[in-house]
Motif scaffolding. Structure first.
Motif, PDB file in Angstrom:
ATOM      1  N   GLU A 120       0.703  -1.126   0.097  1.00 23.47           N
ATOM      2  CA  GLU A 120       0.045   0.085  -0.036  1.00 23.47           C
ATOM      3  C   GLU A 120       0.845   1.298  -0.029  1.00 23.47           C
ATOM      4  OE1 GLU A 120      -0.446  -2.586   2.068  1.00 23.47           O
ATOM      5  OE2 GLU A 120      -2.598  -3.130   1.404  1.00 23.47           O
ATOM      6  N   ARG A 121       2.102   1.073   0.184  1.00 19.14           N
ATOM      7  CA  ARG A 121       2.823   2.396   0.474  1.00 19.14           C
ATOM      8  C   ARG A 121       3.026   2.671  -1.011  1.00 19.14           C
ATOM      9  NH1 ARG A 121       7.368   5.357   3.042  1.00 19.14           N
ATOM     10  NH2 ARG A 121       6.293   4.564   5.011  1.00 19.14           N
ATOM     11  N   LEU A 122       3.252   1.868  -1.904  1.00 24.14           N
ATOM     12  CA  LEU A 122       3.449   2.182  -3.236  1.00 24.14           C
ATOM     13  C   LEU A 122       2.551   3.086  -3.753  1.00 24.14           C
ATOM     14  CD1 LEU A 122       5.107  -1.051  -4.356  1.00 24.14           C
ATOM     15  CD2 LEU A 122       6.065   0.610  -3.205  1.00 24.14           C
ATOM     16  N   GLU A 123       1.298   2.487  -3.622  1.00 23.78           N
ATOM     17  CA  GLU A 123      -0.087   3.083  -3.874  1.00 23.78           C
ATOM     18  C   GLU A 123      -0.125   4.563  -3.211  1.00 23.78           C
ATOM     19  OE1 GLU A 123      -3.145  -0.100  -4.883  1.00 23.78           O
ATOM     20  OE2 GLU A 123      -2.662  -0.242  -2.896  1.00 23.78           O
ATOM     21  N   ALA A 124       0.193   4.474  -2.018  1.00 22.17           N
ATOM     22  CA  ALA A 124      -0.095   5.721  -1.196  1.00 22.17           C
ATOM     23  C   ALA A 124       0.785   6.802  -1.922  1.00 22.17           C
ATOM     24  CB  ALA A 124       0.580   5.820   0.391  1.00 22.17           C
ATOM     25  N   LEU A 125       2.106   6.657  -2.184  1.00 20.19           N
ATOM     26  CA  LEU A 125       3.053   7.611  -2.731  1.00 20.19           C
ATOM     27  C   LEU A 125       2.598   7.729  -4.146  1.00 20.19           C
ATOM     28  CD1 LEU A 125       6.638   6.078  -1.632  1.00 20.19           C
ATOM     29  CD2 LEU A 125       5.268   8.215  -0.954  1.00 20.19           C
ATOM     30  N   SER A 126       2.050   6.798  -5.023  1.00 21.61           N
ATOM     31  CA  SER A 126       1.300   7.176  -6.353  1.00 21.61           C
ATOM     32  C   SER A 126       0.179   8.335  -6.203  1.00 21.61           C
ATOM     33  CB  SER A 126       1.088   5.946  -7.126  1.00 21.61           C
ATOM     34  OG  SER A 126       2.261   5.193  -7.352  1.00 21.61           O
ATOM     35  N   TRP A 127      -0.749   7.965  -5.594  1.00 23.97           N
ATOM     36  CA  TRP A 127      -1.973   8.497  -5.442  1.00 23.97           C
ATOM     37  C   TRP A 127      -1.712   9.810  -4.987  1.00 23.97           C
ATOM     38  CZ3 TRP A 127      -6.304   8.048  -8.427  1.00 23.97           C
ATOM     39  CH2 TRP A 127      -6.474   6.673  -8.789  1.00 23.97           C
ATOM     40  N   SER A 128      -0.825  10.015  -3.782  1.00 25.68           N
ATOM     41  CA  SER A 128      -0.831  11.291  -3.140  1.00 25.68           C
ATOM     42  C   SER A 128       0.192  12.282  -4.215  1.00 25.68           C
ATOM     43  CB  SER A 128      -0.086  11.217  -1.892  1.00 25.68           C
ATOM     44  OG  SER A 128       1.043  10.513  -1.828  1.00 25.68           O
ATOM     45  N   THR A 129       1.104  11.743  -4.889  1.00 26.30           N
ATOM     46  CA  THR A 129       1.871  12.554  -5.763  1.00 26.30           C
ATOM     47  C   THR A 129       1.059  12.929  -6.911  1.00 26.30           C
ATOM     48  OG1 THR A 129       3.873  11.471  -4.789  1.00 26.30           O
ATOM     49  CG2 THR A 129       3.941  12.760  -7.069  1.00 26.30           C
ATOM     50  N   TRP A 130       0.163  11.991  -7.337  1.00 23.45           N
ATOM     51  CA  TRP A 130      -0.862  12.322  -8.505  1.00 23.45           C
ATOM     52  C   TRP A 130      -1.578  13.578  -8.211  1.00 23.45           C
ATOM     53  CZ3 TRP A 130      -6.155  12.221  -8.208  1.00 23.45           C
ATOM     54  CH2 TRP A 130      -6.701  12.440  -9.289  1.00 23.45           C
ATOM     55  N   MET A 131      -2.224  13.732  -7.024  1.00 22.31           N
ATOM     56  CA  MET A 131      -3.079  14.914  -6.749  1.00 22.31           C
ATOM     57  C   MET A 131      -2.275  16.215  -7.009  1.00 22.31           C
ATOM     58  SD  MET A 131      -5.437  16.850  -5.702  1.00 22.31           S
ATOM     59  CE  MET A 131      -6.671  15.523  -5.960  1.00 22.31           C
ATOM     60  N   TYR A 132      -0.917  16.134  -6.325  1.00 23.40           N
ATOM     61  CA  TYR A 132      -0.373  17.394  -6.154  1.00 23.40           C
ATOM     62  C   TYR A 132       0.397  17.760  -7.636  1.00 23.40           C
ATOM     63  CZ  TYR A 132      -1.111  18.789  -1.668  1.00 23.40           C
ATOM     64  OH  TYR A 132      -1.642  19.138  -0.245  1.00 23.40           O
TER      65      TYR A 132
END
Ligand SMILES: N[C@@H](CCC(=O)N[C@@H](CS)C(=O)NCC(=O)O)C(=O)O
Length: 209
Positions: free
Chosen positions: A91-103
């Motif tokens: 989930e850390r990989l997904e967390a970095l992807s989605w949070s970075t995608w937003m910004y």
């Protein structure tokens, strides 16, 4: 650990205030008056040469950029509180992807839309091509549709409980919605946004009371 957060109401600091409240991080909050120009004072520029909020000072070391700050808060406080995935969890990989995608991706399209709209507003009297604004808003709506599809079969963006990823993406979408990027018609997004808005920390961040 001594932590000071420099923030202002209805600014890019909202998600950081929200995160710090969710994580119950002991901190000192300094409210800047951006209209009065507090961010241009030499003492503040020494912490953040960009003169922007949010700025977080951790044991004397300043950080800027909301995304970097929230990801650091997640690493330092979120893992132990179940609000940010551990470094070795998938989930850390997904967390970095989605949070970075937003910004980065959503944020870039949002900025393009705001600029295209304000350029049209500034051209008084004469017709102005709406193309760039229309392109940006349709890109933004397409991004909302992707989040909607992800939320069709799950309650949270990553894992099976609320995390800082929901916080980051929901705050970004709500901020864009205030400016006019509607989520109407995307029922899964609206259901999820409503649930994030119910969190007591949300209210504190959005009112900064
Ligand atoms: N990308 C930055 C944006 C920071 C930013 O633009 N902050 C604005 C408030 S929303 C600010 O402090 N503006 C003051 C100024 O530019 O004078 C972040 O996410 O931290």
């Amino acid at each position: 650990m001594t932590i000071t957060l420099y923030a202002a109401p209805m600014s890019s600091a909202i998600p950081v205030v929200h995160a710090i409240e969710e994580l119950e991080v002991p901190h000192h909050l300094v409210r800047l008056d951006l209209q009065a120009g507090d961010q241009h004072q030499a003492a503040f520029l020494a912490l953040n040469p960009h003169g922007k909020v949010p700025t977080l000072v951790v044991e004397g070391t300043p950080m800027f950029e909301a995304l970097a700050i929230i990801q650091w808060l997640g690493d330092r406080y979120g893992v132990e509180r179940g609000l940010w995935p551990a470094a070795d969890a998938s989930e850390r990989l997904e967390a970095l992807s989605w949070s970075t995608w937003m910004y980065v991706s959503f944020g870039a399209a949002f900025k393009r839309w705001i600029l295209a709209r304000s350029t049209s507003d500034r051209v008084d009297g004469s017709p102005h091509p709406e193309g760039p604004a229309e392109l940006a808003i349709s890109e933004l709506r397409g991004m909302v549709a992707i989040v909607d599809a992800r939320l069709a079969s799950r309650d949270h963006l990553v894992g099976d409980r609320f995390t800082l990823v929901d916080l980051i993406v929901a705050n970004g979408m709500a901020y864009a919605a205030v400016a006019g990027v509607s989520t109407n018609g995307y029922d899964h997004v609206d259901r999820w946004l409503d649930s994030v808005r119910q969190r007591p920390a949300w209210k504190k961040a959005w009112t900064m009371e």
